[in-house]
Design a protein around this motif. Structure first.
Motif: not given
Ligand code: NI
Length: 212
Positions: A187-212
């Motif tokens: 779906t997407s990727s994160i990496d060490y170049h990014e700031n933590k907020d960007t990483q967190l937004v992407k991670l939350r998005r992937v988790v949210a998309a999976a539903g509960s």
């Protein structure tokens, strides 16, 4: 020179500049840990995102067999690296550890795996020792050289052994964390170049998309 010829040359020059720009963007989007950036980017640039990921069968740092099927059902993050890495790998694993803290209970809704590209040195015992520095939920995976080659190929991940002075070696490798959905699709990727907020937004998005 005829005017039409000049126009054609100008267009060619513009196209060449455009290609260089695309290359630079890709090299920033697809970070490599080590000296092999160009080779890796060339390979990755020709691949579609839907072709990233696939079956694998590896051994965890606790000695368990782990397959792609075991990870499905929840989103998962896949990072390729090696324990002798001086900076990018430990930094990335530390960042994953931090982001898991920040996700709170949602951290249990995503699985992170760290796949070694150096199975020669990264035995399950070596991985078990190394992983003590990071979130205990992160699963480190090793395998035979063929098994590692297969999983890296499935993820279009690049790695290469690079000799060092003194007879040792280091590894160049793709340094993104692949974020896969609960079906095992990229779906997407994160990496060490990014700031933590960007990483967190992407991670939350992937988790949210999976539903509960
Ligand atoms: Ni590394």
């Amino acid at each position: 020179m005829r005017p039409l010829r000049i126009v054609q040359l100008t267009l060619w020059a513009a196209a060449a500049v455009g290609l260089v720009a695309v290359g630079l963007v890709l090299s920033g989007v697809l970070p490599i840990d080590g000296s092999s950036r160009q080779a890796a980017v060339t390979g990755a640039a020709t691949q579609g995102r839907s072709q990233i990921g696939g079956p694998f069968r590896l051994t965890s740092h606790t000695g368990a067999t782990v397959t792609d099927g075991d990870l499905k059902g929840k989103p998962f993050g896949v990072f390729f690296g090696f324990t002798h890495c001086p900076e990018v790998c430990p930094t990335t694993l530390f960042e994953i550890t931090q982001r898991m803290k920040e996700l709170g209970p949602d951290a249990d809704r995503i699985t992170f795996v760290f796949v070694t590209v150096d199975p020669e040195r990264d035995t399950k015992e070596a991985l078990a020792d190394y992983m003590q520095a990071f979130d205990p939920r992160i699963i480190a995976l090793t395998g035979t050289p063929d098994e590692i080659a297969a999983v890296a190929k499935a993820y279009k991940a690049f790695y290469r052994k690079v000799p060092t002075d003194g007879g040792g070696y280091t590894m160049d490798h793709t340094a993104i964390v692949y974020l896969m959905d609960k079906e095992g699709r990229f779906t997407s990727s994160i990496d060490y170049h990014e700031n933590k907020d960007t990483q967190l937004v992407k991670l939350r998005r992937v988790v949210a998309a999976a539903g509960s």
